[in-house]
Design an enzyme around this catalytic site. Structure first.
Site, PDB file in Angstrom:
ATOM      1  N   SER A   9      32.448 -27.357   7.398  1.00  0.00           N
ATOM      2  CA  SER A   9      31.076 -27.845   7.543  1.00  0.00           C
ATOM      3  C   SER A   9      30.269 -27.408   6.340  1.00  0.00           C
ATOM      4  CB  SER A   9      30.440 -27.273   8.810  1.00  0.00           C
ATOM      5  OG  SER A   9      29.033 -27.432   8.717  1.00  0.00           O
ATOM      6  N   ASP A  36      26.786 -32.041   8.923  1.00  0.00           N
ATOM      7  CA  ASP A  36      25.907 -31.771  10.066  1.00  0.00           C
ATOM      8  C   ASP A  36      24.497 -32.299   9.822  1.00  0.00           C
ATOM      9  OD1 ASP A  36      27.463 -30.308  12.042  1.00  0.00           O
ATOM     10  OD2 ASP A  36      27.690 -28.782  10.482  1.00  0.00           O
ATOM     11  N   MET A  38      20.809 -32.777  11.109  1.00  0.00           N
ATOM     12  CA  MET A  38      19.847 -32.218  12.076  1.00  0.00           C
ATOM     13  C   MET A  38      18.459 -32.745  11.759  1.00  0.00           C
ATOM     14  SD  MET A  38      21.131 -28.306  12.238  1.00  0.00           S
ATOM     15  CE  MET A  38      22.874 -27.882  12.264  1.00  0.00           C
ATOM     16  N   MET A  69      23.096 -34.807  14.964  1.00  0.00           N
ATOM     17  CA  MET A  69      22.292 -34.048  15.935  1.00  0.00           C
ATOM     18  C   MET A  69      20.870 -34.580  15.782  1.00  0.00           C
ATOM     19  SD  MET A  69      24.100 -30.395  15.234  1.00  0.00           S
ATOM     20  CE  MET A  69      24.787 -30.944  13.680  1.00  0.00           C
TER      21      MET A  69
HETATM   22  C1  DX5 Z   1      26.147 -26.389  14.532  1.00  0.00           C
HETATM   23  C2  DX5 Z   1      26.999 -27.269  13.635  1.00  0.00           C
HETATM   24  C3  DX5 Z   1      28.287 -26.656  13.210  1.00  0.00           C
HETATM   25  C4  DX5 Z   1      28.132 -25.356  12.483  1.00  0.00           C
HETATM   26  C5  DX5 Z   1      29.432 -24.661  12.373  1.00  0.00           C
HETATM   27  O1  DX5 Z   1      25.112 -27.143  15.061  1.00  0.00           O
HETATM   28  O2  DX5 Z   1      27.320 -28.461  14.303  1.00  0.00           O
HETATM   29  O3  DX5 Z   1      29.053 -27.565  12.443  1.00  0.00           O
HETATM   30  O4  DX5 Z   1      27.575 -25.515  11.232  1.00  0.00           O
HETATM   31  O5  DX5 Z   1      29.172 -23.477  11.702  1.00  0.00           O
HETATM   32  P1  DX5 Z   1      29.981 -22.142  11.966  1.00  0.00           P
HETATM   33  O6  DX5 Z   1      31.400 -22.463  11.677  1.00  0.00           O
HETATM   34  O7  DX5 Z   1      29.352 -21.200  11.018  1.00  0.00           O
HETATM   35  O8  DX5 Z   1      29.768 -21.786  13.411  1.00  0.00           O
HETATM   36 ZN    ZN Z   2      28.848 -29.892  13.444  1.00  0.00          ZN
END
Ligand code: DX5
Ligand code: ZN
Length: 225
Positions: A9, A36, A38, A69
């Protein structure tokens, strides 16, 4: 034999050098780039949009796995498909018409998936299995990298695995089972044993100086599984 995939990610990458980071992590063995998105509405954080995805596309020789998201989802599905996304997943709570949103992703030529938050029940999948290429099980609440894996996720992964296996027996269609949040070399074998085949990892990879060392260690853990 399961074909395991590691999906770094870029949420935890250096945002000032994203193109280089994508190339570096692919050279280190990434199978997918997890992106990701957001919106500070569906989740309390704000990241990047389709223009950044389009800018990174030439740097990515592996599929781009867009995790939306955002709420609502449909306009951004179209924008990300046009920006070069290969896989698009969204949260069922964020769409008024889940079936329609999944069809929209597929009509745009992308693979489609639903994301289950820790509290989202598995049965939301049951009526749309024919439209799914991936199920993403969140092992943290969405919004931030660097959180700890919620142990109860292992039980949920087993339930989703059983559902997908039963579906595959009848339909001969395979659906990927991805897990996202708190995945590290230390717990990846246990998560694989619960049924996941695709592993998102942000801070575990980008938080370390040697991406290749982390990804190889993850693969070794998966082989021993
Ligand atoms: C959280 C994201 C994940 C996150 C994973 O909302 O969807 O993809 O960035 O990060 P780590 O591996 O650091 O938990
Ligand atoms: Zn994610």
């Amino acid at each position: 034999m399961v074909d395991y995939r590691i999906a770094p990610s870029i949420l935890s990458a250096d945002f000032a050098r994203l193109g280089e980071e994508v190339e570096k992590v692919i050279d280190a063995g990434a199978d997918l780039i997890h992106f990701d998105v957001m919106d500070n509405h569906y989740v309390p954080n704000l990241t990047f949009g389709p223009m950044v995805c389009a800018a990174l596309k030439p740097y990515s020789r592996v599929p781009i796995d867009v995790h939306l998201m955002v709420e609502p989802v449909d306009d951004l599905i179209v924008a990300f498909a046009d920006a070069g996304a290969d896989i698009i997943t969204f949260h069922p709570e964020a769409s008024r018409h889940i079936d329609r949103s999944l069809n929209l992703i597929r009509d745009k030529g992308c693979k489609a998936g639903l994301v289950l938050n820790p509290a989202t029940p598995v049965n939301v999948l049951e009526n749309v299995l024919d439209l799914l290429d991936m199920v993403l099980v969140m092992s943290v609440n969405p919004g931030f990298g660097g959180q700890s894996f919620i142990p109860n996720t292992l039980i949920k992964l087993r339930r989703v695995r059983n559902l997908l296996d039963e579906y595959e027996r009848c339909s001969h269609r395979w659906i990927a089972l991805e897990v996202d949040g708190g995945v590290k070399p230390e717990n990846i074998a246990e998560i694989a044993a619960a049924g996941a085949d695709t592993f998102v990892a942000g801070s575990a990879i980008f938080g370390k100086p040697d991406y290749e060392a982390v990804i190889s260690r993850m693969r070794r853990e998966l082989v021993q599984d």
